[in-house]
Design a protein around this motif. Structure first.
Motif, PDB file in Angstrom:
ATOM      1  N   THR A  31      -3.825   7.483  -0.141  1.00 27.24           N
ATOM      2  CA  THR A  31      -2.857   6.667  -0.640  1.00 27.24           C
ATOM      3  C   THR A  31      -1.377   7.307  -1.110  1.00 27.24           C
ATOM      4  OG1 THR A  31      -3.749   6.454  -2.782  1.00 27.24           O
ATOM      5  CG2 THR A  31      -4.512   4.980  -1.221  1.00 27.24           C
ATOM      6  N   PRO A  32      -0.410   7.192  -0.533  1.00 27.52           N
ATOM      7  CA  PRO A  32       0.761   7.716  -0.902  1.00 27.52           C
ATOM      8  C   PRO A  32       1.006   7.838  -2.468  1.00 27.52           C
ATOM      9  CG  PRO A  32       1.189   6.487   1.088  1.00 27.52           C
ATOM     10  CD  PRO A  32      -0.076   6.126   0.486  1.00 27.52           C
ATOM     11  N   ASN A  33       1.267   8.956  -2.767  1.00 31.09           N
ATOM     12  CA  ASN A  33       1.562   8.931  -4.343  1.00 31.09           C
ATOM     13  C   ASN A  33       2.885   8.329  -4.796  1.00 31.09           C
ATOM     14  OD1 ASN A  33       2.961  10.866  -6.726  1.00 31.09           O
ATOM     15  ND2 ASN A  33       0.733  10.490  -7.026  1.00 31.09           N
ATOM     16  N   VAL A  34       2.593   7.773  -5.784  1.00 28.13           N
ATOM     17  CA  VAL A  34       4.152   7.132  -6.428  1.00 28.13           C
ATOM     18  C   VAL A  34       4.205   7.483  -8.006  1.00 28.13           C
ATOM     19  CG1 VAL A  34       4.170   5.061  -5.275  1.00 28.13           C
ATOM     20  CG2 VAL A  34       2.832   4.970  -7.059  1.00 28.13           C
ATOM     21  N   GLY A  35       5.511   7.773  -8.402  1.00 28.11           N
ATOM     22  CA  GLY A  35       5.617   8.256  -9.640  1.00 28.11           C
ATOM     23  C   GLY A  35       5.618   9.656 -10.040  1.00 28.11           C
TER      24      GLY A  35
ATOM     25  N   ARG B 148      -3.997  -1.704   6.669  1.00 24.31           N
ATOM     26  CA  ARG B 148      -3.872  -0.593   5.775  1.00 24.31           C
ATOM     27  C   ARG B 148      -2.959  -0.883   4.606  1.00 24.31           C
ATOM     28  NH1 ARG B 148      -6.342   3.533   3.691  1.00 24.31           N
ATOM     29  NH2 ARG B 148      -5.045   5.285   3.092  1.00 24.31           N
ATOM     30  N   ALA B 149      -1.799  -1.608   4.805  1.00 24.73           N
ATOM     31  CA  ALA B 149      -0.898  -1.808   3.662  1.00 24.73           C
ATOM     32  C   ALA B 149      -1.711  -2.757   2.692  1.00 24.73           C
ATOM     33  CB  ALA B 149       0.344  -2.432   4.296  1.00 24.73           C
ATOM     34  N   GLU B 150      -2.446  -3.575   3.128  1.00 24.13           N
ATOM     35  CA  GLU B 150      -3.164  -4.625   2.191  1.00 24.13           C
ATOM     36  C   GLU B 150      -4.233  -3.681   1.525  1.00 24.13           C
ATOM     37  OE1 GLU B 150      -4.131  -7.690   5.094  1.00 24.13           O
ATOM     38  OE2 GLU B 150      -2.464  -8.585   4.599  1.00 24.13           O
ATOM     39  N   TYR B 151      -4.748  -2.887   2.266  1.00 25.88           N
ATOM     40  CA  TYR B 151      -5.908  -2.190   1.363  1.00 25.88           C
ATOM     41  C   TYR B 151      -5.212  -1.255   0.410  1.00 25.88           C
ATOM     42  CZ  TYR B 151      -9.124   1.979   0.473  1.00 25.88           C
ATOM     43  OH  TYR B 151     -10.060   2.657  -0.021  1.00 25.88           O
ATOM     44  N   ILE B 152      -4.256  -0.600   0.649  1.00 23.04           N
ATOM     45  CA  ILE B 152      -3.538   0.311  -0.594  1.00 23.04           C
ATOM     46  C   ILE B 152      -3.051  -0.841  -1.705  1.00 23.04           C
ATOM     47  CG2 ILE B 152      -1.638   1.733  -0.980  1.00 23.04           C
ATOM     48  CD1 ILE B 152      -1.768   2.817   1.907  1.00 23.04           C
TER      49      ILE B 152
ATOM     50  N   ARG C 205       4.199  -4.715   1.020  1.00 22.43           N
ATOM     51  CA  ARG C 205       4.019  -6.159   1.175  1.00 22.43           C
ATOM     52  C   ARG C 205       5.138  -6.179   2.619  1.00 22.43           C
ATOM     53  NH1 ARG C 205       3.612  -7.506  -5.055  1.00 22.43           N
ATOM     54  NH2 ARG C 205       1.104  -7.500  -4.983  1.00 22.43           N
ATOM     55  N   ALA C 206       6.141  -5.511   2.766  1.00 20.62           N
ATOM     56  CA  ALA C 206       7.144  -5.876   3.715  1.00 20.62           C
ATOM     57  C   ALA C 206       6.547  -5.269   5.088  1.00 20.62           C
ATOM     58  CB  ALA C 206       8.387  -4.748   3.370  1.00 20.62           C
ATOM     59  N   ILE C 207       5.805  -4.145   4.794  1.00 21.28           N
ATOM     60  CA  ILE C 207       5.165  -3.541   6.104  1.00 21.28           C
ATOM     61  C   ILE C 207       4.015  -4.530   6.498  1.00 21.28           C
ATOM     62  CG2 ILE C 207       3.357  -1.732   6.882  1.00 21.28           C
ATOM     63  CD1 ILE C 207       4.920   0.103   4.923  1.00 21.28           C
ATOM     64  N   ALA C 208       3.244  -5.217   5.534  1.00 22.97           N
ATOM     65  CA  ALA C 208       2.204  -6.093   5.885  1.00 22.97           C
ATOM     66  C   ALA C 208       2.657  -7.279   6.627  1.00 22.97           C
ATOM     67  CB  ALA C 208       1.488  -6.575   4.705  1.00 22.97           C
ATOM     68  N   GLU C 209       3.866  -7.930   6.080  1.00 20.80           N
ATOM     69  CA  GLU C 209       4.636  -8.857   6.746  1.00 20.80           C
ATOM     70  C   GLU C 209       5.168  -8.714   8.074  1.00 20.80           C
ATOM     71  OE1 GLU C 209       7.477 -10.246   3.829  1.00 20.80           O
ATOM     72  OE2 GLU C 209       5.601 -10.762   2.392  1.00 20.80           O
ATOM     73  N   ALA C 210       5.485  -7.489   8.312  1.00 11.81           N
ATOM     74  CA  ALA C 210       6.068  -6.974   9.740  1.00 11.81           C
ATOM     75  C   ALA C 210       5.151  -7.004  10.751  1.00 11.81           C
ATOM     76  CB  ALA C 210       6.771  -5.737   9.414  1.00 11.81           C
ATOM     77  N   ASP C 211       4.086  -7.020  10.469  1.00 11.08           N
ATOM     78  CA  ASP C 211       2.757  -6.936  11.480  1.00 11.08           C
ATOM     79  C   ASP C 211       3.060  -6.210  12.555  1.00 11.08           C
ATOM     80  OD1 ASP C 211       0.181  -8.010  12.323  1.00 11.08           O
ATOM     81  OD2 ASP C 211       1.452  -9.561  13.576  1.00 11.08           O
ATOM     82  N   TYR C 212       3.397  -4.742  12.191  1.00 10.43           N
ATOM     83  CA  TYR C 212       3.410  -4.041  13.193  1.00 10.43           C
ATOM     84  C   TYR C 212       2.252  -3.660  14.062  1.00 10.43           C
ATOM     85  CZ  TYR C 212       7.531  -2.535  10.458  1.00 10.43           C
ATOM     86  OH  TYR C 212       8.748  -2.554   9.915  1.00 10.43           O
ATOM     87  N   ASP C 213       2.420  -3.437  15.510  1.00  3.90           N
ATOM     88  CA  ASP C 213       1.566  -2.974  16.164  1.00  3.90           C
ATOM     89  C   ASP C 213       0.542  -1.927  15.879  1.00  3.90           C
ATOM     90  OD1 ASP C 213       2.129  -5.288  17.668  1.00  3.90           O
ATOM     91  OD2 ASP C 213       2.652  -4.211  19.664  1.00  3.90           O
ATOM     92  N   ARG C 214       1.665  -0.704  15.538  1.00  2.00           N
ATOM     93  CA  ARG C 214       0.802   0.597  15.291  1.00  2.00           C
ATOM     94  C   ARG C 214       1.722   1.344  14.217  1.00  2.00           C
ATOM     95  NH1 ARG C 214      -0.460   3.120  20.785  1.00  2.00           N
ATOM     96  NH2 ARG C 214       1.654   2.587  21.224  1.00  2.00           N
ATOM     97  N   ALA C 215       1.261   2.088  13.357  1.00  4.30           N
ATOM     98  CA  ALA C 215       1.989   2.767  12.607  1.00  4.30           C
ATOM     99  C   ALA C 215       1.701   4.756  12.874  1.00  4.30           C
ATOM    100  CB  ALA C 215       1.841   2.625  11.179  1.00  4.30           C
ATOM    101  N   TRP C 216       2.876   5.198  13.110  1.00  3.14           N
ATOM    102  CA  TRP C 216       2.767   6.710  13.270  1.00  3.14           C
ATOM    103  C   TRP C 216       3.192   7.338  12.042  1.00  3.14           C
ATOM    104  CZ3 TRP C 216       1.002   8.077  18.060  1.00  3.14           C
ATOM    105  CH2 TRP C 216       0.984   7.186  18.996  1.00  3.14           C
TER     106      TRP C 216
END
Length: 331
Positions: A193-197, A239-243, A215-226
């Protein structure tokens, strides 16, 4: 597009640079770090795809971190490539001394505020110095959220995605086919999980900003993320919802630590969450603990007196009522 995996001895697994060379232009997104051997790896892999460093016309950097911008200067010196980066990260990539000094001063202030022991401060400072090193910084042009760049037959749409860093950007890939892939850099990783802070102490309200990005990534519903590290993510929304769920579990643990210890500093909370830390994790552990404490303080769940945090009235009872070991987070 071709994914080029480059070794990374410090962070979240192999770095990814992305090559666009099927057309009149040769473009890289991110470059890998400046550690010994990385440049040679990049040269070898570019050669496998029939191009050389000197052929690179443009470089798009997702953010300022050394494992993503590291080779931008040497590549530009060899090829004359134009280097793009988001405005907030541009001074650091360009090697502006005042920007670097201001960030280092802020880091040291945070280390003291967090209660980081002096020996640990010395250790992590040594690590940061090693990965920040660059002999030649590139000249840069800035890009912003909503900018579009035509790269051969693909359009790169810039999406500002702060949290992990102030200026981190995603690149949506539109090649005319159904669906959209995204270069997610360190906003979305497949394993960690990417570090924040801690990853960029310039970020104001880091957890809040990162949750909005997720939440923006989840809403975008991308096919794949590289991603910026490791292999492709086949279900970016999941994956976004998991994080997001992960951070709700972490906030619960932060509150539980305050319930167990009573008033304490960020370093104590970090020790409860992560145990003994070394290397770059000396920065990431208390940094992420701080991001949660800061968020919970603004929500009124946690109160702060100087360096110490404590639970607000009634929070212990609310913790006891939860059977999912999660604390819902708003952003």
């Amino acid at each position: 597009m071709e994914r080029i995996a480059l070794t990374n001895q410090t962070f979240e697994g192999n770095n990814n640079a992305y090559l666009f060379a099927e057309g009149p232009e040769t473009v890289l997104v991110d470059t890998g770090d400046r550690l010994p051997g990385t440049y040679d790896q990049l040269e070898e892999q570019l050669d496998d795809h029939g191009v050389a460093v000197g052929d690179i016309d443009r470089i798009f950097l997702s953010h300022w971190h050394g494992d993503h911008r590291g080779l931008a200067g040497p590549i530009q010196a060899e090829s004359g490539a134009t280097v793009y980066v988001q405005e907030a990260d541009a001074p650091l990539v360009a090697g502006d001394e005042s920007a670097w000094e201001a960030m280092v001063d802020r880091q040291m202030d945070y280390f003291d505020q967090w209660g980081m022991p002096e020996a640990k401060q010395d250790e992590v400072t040594s690590v940061l110095d090693s990965v920040a090193w660059q002999e030649e910084s590139p000249d840069v042009r800035t890009m912003e959220d909503g900018d579009s760049f035509q790269v051969n037959d693909t359009t790169l749409d810039v999406v500002h995605a702060p949290g992990h860093s102030v200026g981190l950007c995603l690149f949506e890939l539109d090649d005319g086919s159904d669906g959209i892939d995204v270069l997610s850099s360190d906003a979305l990783l497949p394993k960690y999980t990417p570090n924040v802070g801690g990853a960029d102490i310039r970020v104001e309200q880091p957890l809040d900003q990162y949750l909005r990005t997720l939440r923006a990534i989840a809403e975008a519903d991308y096919d794949r993320a590289w991603p910026g590290h490791r292999a492709v993510i086949d279900d970016p929304t999941a994956r976004a919802e998991y994080i997001i769920d992960h951070h709700e579990e972490r906030s619960y643990r932060v509150l539980d630590a305050l319930d167990c210890y009573g008033p304490c500093d960020t370093w104590t909370v970090s020790d409860d969450l992560f145990g003994d830390l070394d290397g770059i994790h000396i920065l990431h552990g208390p940094g992420e603990s701080y991001a949660h404490l800061e968020h919970l303080e603004r929500e009124g769940v946690v109160l702060r007196d100087e360096r110490e945090y404590r639970l607000a009235d009634g929070v212990t009872e609310r913790l006891d009522e939860r059977d999912d070991n999660r604390w819902p987070l708003d952003a």
